[in-house]
Design a protein around this motif. Structure first.
Motif, PDB file in Angstrom:
ATOM      1  N   VAL A  41      -6.104  56.169  11.768  1.00 34.40           N
ATOM      2  CA  VAL A  41      -6.139  54.820  12.079  1.00 34.40           C
ATOM      3  C   VAL A  41      -5.143  53.841  11.166  1.00 34.40           C
ATOM      4  O   VAL A  41      -4.499  53.172  12.087  1.00 34.40           O
ATOM      5  CB  VAL A  41      -7.543  54.209  11.968  1.00 34.40           C
ATOM      6  N   VAL A  42      -4.934  54.265  10.008  1.00 34.10           N
ATOM      7  CA  VAL A  42      -4.404  53.185   9.304  1.00 34.10           C
ATOM      8  C   VAL A  42      -2.779  53.621   9.732  1.00 34.10           C
ATOM      9  O   VAL A  42      -2.098  52.527   9.809  1.00 34.10           O
ATOM     10  CB  VAL A  42      -4.374  53.692   7.413  1.00 34.10           C
ATOM     11  N   ILE A  43      -2.417  54.795   9.706  1.00 38.21           N
ATOM     12  CA  ILE A  43      -0.922  55.037  10.114  1.00 38.21           C
ATOM     13  C   ILE A  43      -0.868  54.306  11.389  1.00 38.21           C
ATOM     14  O   ILE A  43       0.265  53.811  11.887  1.00 38.21           O
ATOM     15  CB  ILE A  43      -0.786  56.445  10.264  1.00 38.21           C
ATOM     16  N   SER A  44      -1.656  54.317  12.461  1.00 39.10           N
ATOM     17  CA  SER A  44      -1.425  53.964  13.712  1.00 39.10           C
ATOM     18  C   SER A  44      -1.336  52.254  13.841  1.00 39.10           C
ATOM     19  O   SER A  44      -0.583  51.923  14.267  1.00 39.10           O
ATOM     20  CB  SER A  44      -2.740  54.022  14.745  1.00 39.10           C
ATOM     21  N   ILE A  45      -2.246  51.707  12.562  1.00 38.03           N
ATOM     22  CA  ILE A  45      -2.169  50.128  12.722  1.00 38.03           C
ATOM     23  C   ILE A  45      -0.983  49.877  12.159  1.00 38.03           C
ATOM     24  O   ILE A  45      -0.208  48.928  12.443  1.00 38.03           O
ATOM     25  CB  ILE A  45      -3.345  49.732  11.646  1.00 38.03           C
ATOM     26  N   VAL A  46      -0.302  50.402  10.911  1.00 37.95           N
ATOM     27  CA  VAL A  46       0.771  50.240  10.179  1.00 37.95           C
ATOM     28  C   VAL A  46       2.032  50.196  11.347  1.00 37.95           C
ATOM     29  O   VAL A  46       3.075  49.474  11.373  1.00 37.95           O
ATOM     30  CB  VAL A  46       1.013  50.860   9.144  1.00 37.95           C
ATOM     31  N   LEU A  47       2.085  51.454  12.192  1.00 44.24           N
ATOM     32  CA  LEU A  47       3.177  51.449  12.929  1.00 44.24           C
ATOM     33  C   LEU A  47       3.112  50.679  14.223  1.00 44.24           C
ATOM     34  O   LEU A  47       4.186  50.234  14.561  1.00 44.24           O
ATOM     35  CB  LEU A  47       3.190  53.156  13.485  1.00 44.24           C
ATOM     36  N   ALA A  48       1.960  50.130  14.618  1.00 46.04           N
ATOM     37  CA  ALA A  48       1.722  49.165  15.666  1.00 46.04           C
ATOM     38  C   ALA A  48       2.474  47.938  15.335  1.00 46.04           C
ATOM     39  O   ALA A  48       3.206  47.122  16.051  1.00 46.04           O
ATOM     40  CB  ALA A  48       0.206  48.952  16.199  1.00 46.04           C
ATOM     41  N   PHE A  49       2.061  47.528  13.924  1.00 48.22           N
ATOM     42  CA  PHE A  49       2.679  46.202  13.456  1.00 48.22           C
ATOM     43  C   PHE A  49       4.247  46.291  13.405  1.00 48.22           C
ATOM     44  O   PHE A  49       5.134  45.549  13.724  1.00 48.22           O
ATOM     45  CB  PHE A  49       2.135  45.721  12.287  1.00 48.22           C
ATOM     46  N   ALA A  50       4.658  47.546  12.814  1.00 45.37           N
ATOM     47  CA  ALA A  50       6.243  47.551  12.589  1.00 45.37           C
ATOM     48  C   ALA A  50       6.936  47.602  13.941  1.00 45.37           C
ATOM     49  O   ALA A  50       7.821  46.933  14.321  1.00 45.37           O
ATOM     50  CB  ALA A  50       6.468  48.967  11.933  1.00 45.37           C
ATOM     51  N   PHE A  51       6.276  48.297  14.884  1.00 44.19           N
ATOM     52  CA  PHE A  51       7.070  48.294  16.266  1.00 44.19           C
ATOM     53  C   PHE A  51       6.892  47.053  17.056  1.00 44.19           C
ATOM     54  O   PHE A  51       7.833  46.497  17.628  1.00 44.19           O
ATOM     55  CB  PHE A  51       6.514  49.634  17.102  1.00 44.19           C
ATOM     56  N   GLY A  52       5.609  46.246  16.818  1.00 44.90           N
ATOM     57  CA  GLY A  52       5.505  45.012  17.515  1.00 44.90           C
ATOM     58  C   GLY A  52       6.531  43.904  16.981  1.00 44.90           C
ATOM     59  O   GLY A  52       7.175  43.269  17.680  1.00 44.90           O
ATOM     60  N   TYR A  53       6.652  44.210  15.585  1.00 46.46           N
ATOM     61  CA  TYR A  53       7.615  43.162  15.056  1.00 46.46           C
ATOM     62  C   TYR A  53       9.053  43.439  15.380  1.00 46.46           C
ATOM     63  O   TYR A  53       9.826  42.564  15.685  1.00 46.46           O
ATOM     64  CB  TYR A  53       7.564  43.093  13.652  1.00 46.46           C
ATOM     65  N   ALA A  54       9.398  44.693  15.400  1.00 43.70           N
ATOM     66  CA  ALA A  54      10.907  45.093  15.514  1.00 43.70           C
ATOM     67  C   ALA A  54      11.353  44.966  17.008  1.00 43.70           C
ATOM     68  O   ALA A  54      11.987  44.343  17.363  1.00 43.70           O
ATOM     69  CB  ALA A  54      10.755  46.561  15.484  1.00 43.70           C
ATOM     70  N   LEU A  55      10.333  44.904  18.128  1.00 40.61           N
ATOM     71  CA  LEU A  55      10.694  44.483  19.428  1.00 40.61           C
ATOM     72  C   LEU A  55      10.718  43.105  19.426  1.00 40.61           C
ATOM     73  O   LEU A  55      11.814  42.400  20.287  1.00 40.61           O
ATOM     74  CB  LEU A  55       9.564  45.148  20.324  1.00 40.61           C
ATOM     75  N   THR A  56      10.030  42.048  18.742  1.00 35.62           N
ATOM     76  CA  THR A  56      10.351  40.828  18.821  1.00 35.62           C
ATOM     77  C   THR A  56      11.694  40.535  18.159  1.00 35.62           C
ATOM     78  O   THR A  56      12.421  39.603  18.638  1.00 35.62           O
ATOM     79  CB  THR A  56       9.074  39.971  18.368  1.00 35.62           C
ATOM     80  N   MET A  57      11.794  41.023  16.851  1.00 32.98           N
ATOM     81  CA  MET A  57      12.918  40.792  16.155  1.00 32.98           C
ATOM     82  C   MET A  57      14.161  41.184  16.988  1.00 32.98           C
ATOM     83  O   MET A  57      15.148  40.625  16.914  1.00 32.98           O
ATOM     84  CB  MET A  57      12.970  41.538  14.938  1.00 32.98           C
ATOM     85  N   ARG A  58      14.172  42.308  17.695  1.00 32.82           N
ATOM     86  CA  ARG A  58      15.447  42.680  18.416  1.00 32.82           C
ATOM     87  C   ARG A  58      16.009  41.617  19.297  1.00 32.82           C
ATOM     88  O   ARG A  58      17.137  41.194  19.446  1.00 32.82           O
ATOM     89  CB  ARG A  58      15.240  43.939  19.338  1.00 32.82           C
ATOM     90  N   GLY A  59      14.907  41.008  20.075  1.00 32.72           N
ATOM     91  CA  GLY A  59      15.509  39.860  21.226  1.00 32.72           C
ATOM     92  C   GLY A  59      15.885  38.376  20.576  1.00 32.72           C
ATOM     93  O   GLY A  59      16.896  38.206  20.614  1.00 32.72           O
ATOM     94  N   VAL A  60      15.120  38.225  19.272  1.00 31.90           N
ATOM     95  CA  VAL A  60      15.517  37.149  18.338  1.00 31.90           C
ATOM     96  C   VAL A  60      17.008  37.498  17.819  1.00 31.90           C
ATOM     97  O   VAL A  60      17.797  36.319  17.763  1.00 31.90           O
ATOM     98  CB  VAL A  60      14.421  36.902  17.365  1.00 31.90           C
ATOM     99  N   LEU A  61      17.112  38.531  17.296  1.00 33.46           N
ATOM    100  CA  LEU A  61      18.666  38.824  16.687  1.00 33.46           C
ATOM    101  C   LEU A  61      19.636  38.812  17.587  1.00 33.46           C
ATOM    102  O   LEU A  61      20.765  38.288  17.379  1.00 33.46           O
ATOM    103  CB  LEU A  61      18.413  40.368  15.983  1.00 33.46           C
ATOM    104  N   ARG A  62      19.343  39.155  18.887  1.00 35.69           N
ATOM    105  CA  ARG A  62      20.268  39.062  19.965  1.00 35.69           C
ATOM    106  C   ARG A  62      20.666  37.616  20.316  1.00 35.69           C
ATOM    107  O   ARG A  62      21.879  37.216  20.843  1.00 35.69           O
ATOM    108  CB  ARG A  62      19.851  39.443  21.157  1.00 35.69           C
ATOM    109  N   ALA A  63      19.726  36.709  19.725  1.00 36.96           N
ATOM    110  CA  ALA A  63      19.955  35.133  20.214  1.00 36.96           C
ATOM    111  C   ALA A  63      21.024  34.702  18.819  1.00 36.96           C
ATOM    112  O   ALA A  63      21.155  33.352  18.983  1.00 36.96           O
ATOM    113  CB  ALA A  63      18.711  34.353  20.273  1.00 36.96           C
ATOM    114  N   GLY A  64      21.360  35.666  17.911  1.00 34.24           N
ATOM    115  CA  GLY A  64      22.104  34.978  16.695  1.00 34.24           C
ATOM    116  C   GLY A  64      21.476  34.589  15.561  1.00 34.24           C
ATOM    117  O   GLY A  64      22.023  34.075  14.804  1.00 34.24           O
ATOM    118  N   VAL A  65      20.221  34.670  15.703  1.00 31.52           N
ATOM    119  CA  VAL A  65      19.128  34.538  14.519  1.00 31.52           C
ATOM    120  C   VAL A  65      19.603  35.272  13.309  1.00 31.52           C
ATOM    121  O   VAL A  65      19.749  36.704  13.579  1.00 31.52           O
ATOM    122  CB  VAL A  65      17.944  34.162  14.801  1.00 31.52           C
ATOM    123  N   SER A  66      19.503  34.789  12.014  1.00 32.44           N
ATOM    124  CA  SER A  66      19.654  35.798  10.876  1.00 32.44           C
ATOM    125  C   SER A  66      18.394  36.579  10.598  1.00 32.44           C
ATOM    126  O   SER A  66      17.297  36.500  11.383  1.00 32.44           O
ATOM    127  CB  SER A  66      19.668  34.912   9.527  1.00 32.44           C
TER     128      SER A  66
END
Length: 156
Positions: A51-76
């Motif tokens: 469960v702990v591994i699943s939670i950590v990976l869920a946050f990591a992938f969730g944040y990564a997907l959002t960051m991918r789109g924001v980084l494409r907009a030219g944000v640091s």
């Protein structure tokens, strides 16, 4: 017509907007959740560790997907991380609490093997319940200028 409008500095969200935001969140959560459950189960780890591994990976992938789109907009990178944290933390947390509660509550689900239907059906069902219970949370947050509203202007 747009699925949202701005009223006195806050975003008024429709159910459609909230569902889209939740689906975006669910995508990252599901990738991490499934990967974590598969890793923990395949390695024969204790249920709590899985469960702990699943939670950590869920946050990591969730944040990564959002960051991918924001980084494409030219944000640091630093700013993209701040946006992802603001946009997704509550949504991912609610989703993780719900889906892990459901999986743990289903008798035998955590002990089912990767080849058993109970494992996969429990996991899929937990994500469906998490989506249903997180959507109203996201609707409320968006209508108050929080959550997905923090990332919205980077998509347009």
């Amino acid at each position: 017509m747009s699925s949202h409008s701005y009223v006195t500095g806050t975003m008024t969200a429709t159910w459609s907007t909230a569902m889209q935001a939740t689906l975006h969140c669910l995508t990252g959560c599901a990738i991490g959740e499934v990967l974590g459950m598969v890793i923990g189960t395949a390695l024969g780890l204790h249920n709590a560790a899985t469960v702990v591994i699943s939670i950590v990976l869920a946050f990591a992938f969730g944040y990564a997907l959002t960051m991918r789109g924001v980084l494409r907009a030219g944000v640091s990178l630093r700013s993209a991380l701040k946006v992802a944290l603001a946009a997704d933390t509550v949504s991912i947390a609610v989703m993780e609490i719900v889906d892990n509660f459901v999986i743990v509550a289903i008798p035998g689900a955590m002990d089912a093997g990767l080849t058993q239907a109970l494992f996969w059906l429990s996991l899929a069902g937990s994500l469906v319940v998490a989506f249903a219970l997180t959507t109203p949370v996201n609707k409320w947050m968006i209508s108050h200028g929080k959550g997905h509203a923090a990332v919205h202007h980077y998509h347009h």
